[in-house]
Design an enzyme around this catalytic site. Structure first.
Site, PDB file in Angstrom:
ATOM      1  CG  LEU A 164     -26.062 -13.042 -27.619  1.00 43.35           C
ATOM      2  CD1 LEU A 164     -26.619 -13.893 -27.056  1.00 43.35           C
ATOM      3  CD2 LEU A 164     -25.817 -11.843 -26.320  1.00 43.35           C
ATOM      4  CD  GLU A 166     -20.235 -19.039 -29.756  1.00 39.00           C
ATOM      5  OE1 GLU A 166     -19.565 -20.289 -29.613  1.00 39.00           O
ATOM      6  OE2 GLU A 166     -20.751 -19.843 -31.494  1.00 39.00           O
ATOM      7  CE  LYS A 224     -25.176 -10.676 -35.602  1.00 39.94           C
ATOM      8  NZ  LYS A 224     -25.647 -11.764 -34.504  1.00 39.94           N
ATOM      9  CG  PHE A 269     -13.005  -7.670 -33.737  1.00 36.98           C
ATOM     10  CD1 PHE A 269     -13.498  -7.520 -32.550  1.00 36.98           C
ATOM     11  CD2 PHE A 269     -13.549  -8.631 -34.569  1.00 36.98           C
ATOM     12  CE1 PHE A 269     -14.285  -8.666 -32.282  1.00 36.98           C
ATOM     13  CE2 PHE A 269     -14.372  -9.910 -33.937  1.00 36.98           C
ATOM     14  CZ  PHE A 269     -14.696  -9.684 -32.772  1.00 36.98           C
ATOM     15  CB  ALA A 272      -2.187 -10.177 -38.100  1.00 38.04           C
ATOM     16  CB  CYS A 280     -21.749 -15.722 -36.228  1.00 37.31           C
ATOM     17  SG  CYS A 280     -22.730 -16.076 -34.712  1.00 37.31           S
TER      18      CYS A 280
END
Ligand code: UGA
Length: 463
Positions: A164, A166, A224, A269, A272, A280
């Site tokens: 998940l 957030e 994970k 992802f 920058a 996490c």
């Protein structure tokens, strides 16, 4: 989404730990037609949830919790006997924070949850791990269960990690991009297949398919942490390139766009900025290093130390830029900012969340404060959590109040309120039109045009 009508034989489920993970799963699985019990030791939290109040921000979740409660399928309790009697499958969703010594994961809450539930189990029961844990934890839980369950109980363990994010948690539970099932026996696998019927049915109605990957315990546990380590590495990679861009005159935003078009790399992802934080990614890369070291494979993930260092250096870079913009001399410990008024815009680790755990924005605010600046923090949703964790900082109730008389603005969380703020309207409020865009989220041209001196992370201002 209306629940499916063929739901009467869905297994009863309990979720141990009603934090962000357990509550989201509990509410979503009640929506999918299961009878669901959320178990927690925190009586205030359980009372709030039973009254339909979710004690953290997650879009869409309050509505689901209220619908679950009203349907009679969802309930929260502090009584492990209720969870044991009302469910066939028990999911471990408690926190696994970083240990105070800064190394591995603290499994105290996992152990407590298992020890609390086990004595109430009878007959066959499935205990499924969801929390992010060091590889090897599932076998340890098997031993704990054997030790604490009564003789007439036959508990089995399986591992089913969650992924998940957030802010997207409800959708991530209802529409997972993959399901990983680590199990030893057919019964555990078949039971989990029945648990996942609901999400597969929803996917079929929407013309999708969810891949299911059956693995052993160790692989399921590692998936994970490996996923989070990969994401952290990708962010630190682009932030390392940002350092190189600053040194060479290249522009990291353009670089990331060009890299992202390569389908083997992808655009996600690669933003920058001031780096990753939250409950996490930072703790997971440290826990993975600690566990790998215990397993004698420390060298394999030594690069994660570098990933962590790159991430920390981005925070220091904001401090350094603040010194440069405010024309302050830097001592051996960094710039001396005594007396300068700095508005820190953002406190949460990412927008659309009220979570301030390991938030880069707050870490930078503390560094600026430590360098002597008069820091005023504003965050649309995270103010109260930030105030609780960092009472030494001053907080403003609005963007305008934070900016009033400021010598410098630092945008450190990319909230829409900051991205869309009108630089011309903010200009008359401040003492100095200086802005650091720690998330490269502002419209550079617009800020320049309104007379601001603008600095981002990952490119050099043309001379
Ligand atoms: C992360 C993972 O993305 C989830 O898949 C995982 O399930 C979850 O951790 C978890 O372990 O429970 P989350 O912590 O909600 O999810 O946040 P992300 O959206 O991954 O962002 C993490 C941090 O990285 C934020 O501080 C964000 O600002 C930063 N980030 C993200 C960047 O700096 N650049 C990017 O390009 C992307």
């Amino acid at each position: 989404m209306p629940p499916d009508h063929s739901v009467h034989d869905r297994p009863g489920l309990s979720f141990l730990g009603t934090g962000y993970l357990g509550t989201t799963y509990a509410a979503c699985y009640a929506e999918l037609g299961h009878r669901v019990i959320g178990l927690d030791v925190d009586t205030a939290k359980v009372a709030a949830l039973n009254a339909g109040t979710v004690p953290f921000h997650e879009p869409g979740l309050t509505e689901l919790v209220r619908r679950g409660l009203a349907s009679g399928r969802l309930e929260f309790t502090t009584d492990p006997a209720v969870a044991a009697a009302g469910a066939d499958v028990h999911f471990l969703c408690v926190g696994t924070p970083q240990r105070p010594d800064g190394t591995g994961a603290d499994l105290d809450q996992v152990a407590a949850a298992v020890r609390t539930l086990a004595p109430h189990l009878h007959g066959r029961a499935l205990v499924v791990g969801k929390s992010t844990v060091p590889v090897g934890t599932a076998e340890w839980i098997e031993r704990l269960l054997r030790k604490h369950a009564p003789d007439d109980a036959d508990p089995e363990v399986a591992w089913c990690p969650e992924f998940l994010q957030e802010g997207h948690a409800v959708d991530d539970v209802l529409r997972p991009d993959r399901i990983v099932v680590g199990a030893r026996g057919d019964w555990a696998r078949e039971t989990l297949a029945r648990v996942h019927d609901g999400v597969h049915e929803l996917a079929a109605r929407e013309g999708r398919e969810i891949p299911v990957l059956e693995t052993d315990f160790a692989t399921a546990e590692l998936v994970k942490t490996a996923a989070n380590a990969f994401l952290a590495t990708k962010i630190s990679f682009i932030n390392a390139m940002a350092e190189l861009c600053e040194a060479s005159g290249a522009d990291v935003a353009a670089l990331a766009r060009a890299l992202g078009h390569d389908s083997r790399i992808g655009p996600e992802f690669l933003r920058a900025g001031v780096g990753f934080g939250g409950g996490c990614l930072p703790k997971d890369i440290r826990a993975l290093q600690a566990r790998a070291h215990q397993l004698g494979a420390g060298a394999a993930v030594r690069f994660l130390h570098e990933v962590d260092l790159i991430n920390q250096r981005r925070r220091e870079r904001v401090l350094q830029l603040a010194g440069e913009l405010l024309d302050r001399t830097a001592g051996p410990a960094g710039p001396e900012l005594a007396g300068s008024r700095i508005a820190v815009l953002g406190a949460t680790f990412k927008p659309d969340s009220d979570d301030v755990r390991d938030a880069p924005a707050l870490a930078v605010a503390r560094m600026l404060h430590g360098a002597g600046a008069l820091v005023r923090v504003y965050d649309p949703l995270g103010r109260e959590n930030a105030r609780r964790s960092h009472p030494e900082l001053a907080y403003a109730e609005s963007l305008e109040a934070a900016c009033a008389d400021a010598d410098l603005l630092c945008v450190l969380t990319e909230w829409a309120e900051f991205r869309t703020a009108d630089p011309a309207a903010l200009a008359p409020l401040v003492s100095g039109r200086l802005v650091i865009d720690g998330r490269n989220c502002l419209d550079r041209q617009a800020w320049h045009a309104a007379g601001w001196t603008y600095r981002g992370l990952g490119w050099k201002e043309a001379a």
